[in-house]
Design an enzyme around this catalytic site. Structure first.
Site: not given
Lengths: 343, 343, 343, 343
Positions: A146-148
């Protein structure tokens, strides 16, 4: 080499097209959609006019098997369903969250839906490129982070692996541009109410929390829970993760610095700013870089780590291509050598 | 009632004018500047045309003594110098940081310059309106809190006073619109490089750190150090402080809620959103409100508190007027009854 | 091939570096500055860290002569001075306005300073790539068009050349992102006062006015004056020129469409949207495209033409490279094949 | 005095509440909605918490008749339907477009739906406050002007009335913040694709075109068609109309200036900037002002007029209250004395 993009009309898919379009080893791209069969990418995105001439096809397992790689940039549940049908016949790179959490119960708790099969979860490699290169090279099912988690984990990795920080007190305060919320319309991202506004959301409830914890526990070899808070910034792209933890006794600033330098010496997409120097999100705009700075406060003996990425590139499509490069034996940076668009 | 504004050409001064302009008890406003004597406010700010007809005067002690109240919205060192000369003859409301830190040594360490005299520091009341009403009512020298401390302290006050959180682990991650950086030109706030960008600055070095600590120690009755990190958001106004601390053993969610409700039951400018509900910065735009929400995470036993203000109103000029209202016996909300400008 | 960039620390220079960095025929880039000799590009722009390792050199004629091409991205007066010294020994591509106006008197009137020598003005080719390919291929002094003129002229060219519109009534209402105003600090582009604000400037006084007129007169073969109005949009990049003119008697919508299609059939960077379809600025973000749409109003018999570019690419550095490609016999699109960064 | 707001959940309704909330002559506000009966305004807009305690009621003619005035801020067709039922029993102020066009055929052509009854159209007064004060004072059905027409007409009025410009060549190039597009979700105003983007829409097709023409023809006493182009600026509030027309022979700059000064000498909400001085949209933010500047170009003999308003205030709710003030004999500025929120 021929690749398929399933879920091509979302921002992740569109960014995959932008990046793959100039990849030296990609000869052909095909696009698939569950709802827009027969429409063209230009119908959805005018900026592709005269550049990208692709028509959306219906998702079909037999057709997908004919590609060297299949990217899934899809809502929850889609990629796990189709991957079951095509696994073994092609390589899968999944940008969705379906295959990230190894424990199906944890998935079900945070995602509120049934998890993928245990077989699939076992087989899928979680591909944080800088840390899982070997596993990535040998898998045919890649779960893209995921991005985070990408921003957070790259910033925390050297410290957690060396047990240099107290993992009982990790706080991750993250800020994202609105493309992280996708193309679906919502009052939250309506321009009139997002402009000149700063928002917080899903406090203690965001799905990326267990994803970060799972990897930190793997590195730290012990149980932990983190506090993770996402915010929405009135900007299009970019994530900054500001992270806090107490430094363990005995660690000096020089040793911390050495940890970072050793960890990322040969990693082309991680740029260390050093202690007391901090990156801004726009400095990685449009690229696969992750820039990291940190500060150790003598007063509190706490370290503050700052990590920035472009959420659509290193936080999604760029890292997916970096992983594809590993999976197919290409140079890690193939198709990803870009100078940030600045200003 | 006649008031003077020294340093009227900065954003704090301009916001004082906007708010005082409709204050029911203000009959006359005069403006002073160290460098622009003879110029008008309209020369500096076209939006005042045909509304605000004020000419900047040279700062002069005898002249300042003729006002009922003198506001200072000035760079470091200015208000302490002039307050020495006019104290006792008029009431002073200082929006600068000169008189906030009671310990001159701490001031000198964080501000890098000589502090005001001990006499002045002793005399000045730190005016966090919701908590220091009585002292404010009886002082003639008021030191107005900084923008970040206002947001942070209002969010933390009930918890620290009741010893409901572990003050050894307080993290304050704060985000501000760019007006907090003032009107002085800087590459950091050049539109082309601030737009679509998220920035971090002065990590572990911001002057508001000791200001927050001083008040928390006064409430908690013990030594503490906090970690405070300011960020710049690509927006004009607004601060969000996202704050983290471990909840002390034995405190329930109901008890925490009761603490907040008791603390702010009769405070017109604090609006509690409750547990699990969070404010966005724009929801207080142009007003003196401070909105607060929080979440207690069962997994980590940590509380996340979110506090938002308009940095130019509750974080500066609005709170200064709220304090003026106390000092002169007016109704607390006089001149400050505004509905947020939304969207 | 070796190129020099004089004035590399401005936005035009920085964008040249971004684009040239991946140009297939560029082996070496050197950067020059009148004021920052010895400093590196990274000192000025952190986003270049670990990518662009260039140190600024002092401007020196003998040194400049050793390059195959010299780009000037400099304030008024600089390029004309140095070009005098190096002309004939290397090829010059001038992004400043020094050599655009052929009539020295007109230059002096609009620029308020002495013009370049008549010899230089005569020799320099005004390089609107889509229309001056042949002259560009044979010159060694190239004057690169301004950002507004590029957008305006590409939109008007087919109509003016065919005498399809009444050139006595041309109105050009143009809107630009703030990078067009450069990196110099100004209250106009201070984030706090540019954000959420729309500005107009230099009404009837902008230097690009005579540049547009000069080219329109060359095409239309008669005297004309236009009305040109620039505005500043709270965004980083992009220009939209909305243009108005009466359609001459006898021209049908089909004929107008045919004019555009014939003019740009083989121009890789002009993308026609057709009648009634209009581009947005972000659809060309980061690229060398110019997108054009138009509408003919039966009620007024007036045509509205809309042309968008990225002011830093097609409006400056991208077109400069397109022109370099012509001057050196490279493919027109070399180094400029980019998909817009969207969103 | 008691007022009702029908369609209170849109931006126009919300702004009416903000402004009426402090109006000296309003004692009670009730809100109505066709779809949200029983919900509160706070459910829709958190910023109202603890300030505005209003529950939405079902629209009912008998109930509406009990108010002194009824504001309609509703989609096409709603206000004309309900006004038929309550006319004569209460005063109606209609912010929608239903009653603006006097010619039902023109309405049907531009709005694509049936017009209000001829009786209603005849009875309704088009309330451009600065020009129709007398009619407004004597009507009980007020049609409030559109946002673009307000900005455009106030800028053009003195010139058209005096026949100082050639009305055959009027071009209105208008730019609006996104609140003009309302709260309904749309890909056009999705933050990720509106931020850092400048858009054009409804070229030659916007409904405000005939509204502007109708009023200009009434003033100029002859047929005319204008060219009107709306654009969307990445900002929340504000309209700038940049307008162009040839100056008629014989008119001097002094005479033009005198026209403006005479027209607006006693109009509290029009602020003339004079020739060569131009307002920016933010300079009227949150207020009912319309600021006007202009420039006459000796080269082209064309005048450029620039008019700015806050689209939600003078362009909608503020002007509606200004008109209410006239209708009820209050002071024109009652409830509207605000200093712009700047920056």
């Amino acid at each position: 080499m021929k690749v398929a993009i399933v879920g091509a009309t979302g921002y992740g898919g569109v960014e995959l097209i932008r990046l793959l379009y100039h990849h030296p080893h990609i000869d052909e791209i095909s696009v698939f959609s569950s709802s827009q069969e027969g429409k063209s990418m230009v119908d959805n995105y005018s900026h592709f006019i005269e550049i990208v001439d692709l028509t959306l096809e219906k998702i079909d397992a037999e057709r997908l098997k004919t590609f060297d790689a299949v990217f899934f940039s899809t809502p929850p549940g889609v990629s796990s369903e189709w991957t079951e049908k095509i696994a073994g016949e092609t390589k899968v790179i999944d940008l969705s969250g379906d295959l990230r959490l190894k424990d199906g119960d944890v998935y079900e708790k945070w995602y509120g839906r049934e998890s993928a099969s245990e077989a699939l979860l076992t087989q899928a490699v979680y591909g944080l490129s800088e840390w899982h290169e070997e596993e990535i090279k040998h898998t045919s099912i890649l779960s893209n982070p995921g991005c985070y988690p990408t921003a957070a984990l790259l910033g925390l990795a050297p410290l957690v692996q060396a047990n240099a920080i107290d993992t009982n007190h990790i706080i991750i305060d993250a800020k994202s541009g609105t493309t992280g919320a996708g193309r679906s319309l919502s009052p939250i991202t309506h321009f009139s109410e997002m402009n000149d506004n700063f928002k917080i959301y899903k406090v203690n409830e965001h799905k990326h929390t267990p994803e970060i914890e799972q990897q930190l526990m793997a590195w730290g070899e012990k149980e932990l829970t983190i506090t993770f808070t996402p915010h929405l910034v009135p900007m299009t792209r970019g994530i900054m993760a500001t992270m806090y933890a107490p430094v363990q006794d005995g660690w000096t600033k020089e040793q911390i610095k050495a940890l970072y330098e050793k960890a990322y010496a040969h990693k082309p997409f991680v740029r260390l700013r050093g202690e007391g120097a901090f990156p801004f999100t726009k400095e990685v705009y449009g690229t696969n870089y992750c820039d990291i700075g940190w500060s150790i406060d003598d007063r509190t003996n706490r370290i503050t780590i700052v990590s920035v990425i472009d959420n659509l590139v290193k936080g999604a499509s760029g890292q997916a291509i970096q992983n594809m490069n590993f999976m197919f034996g290409f140079e890690e940076t193939a198709g990803l050598n870009m100078v940030p668009v600045y200003p």
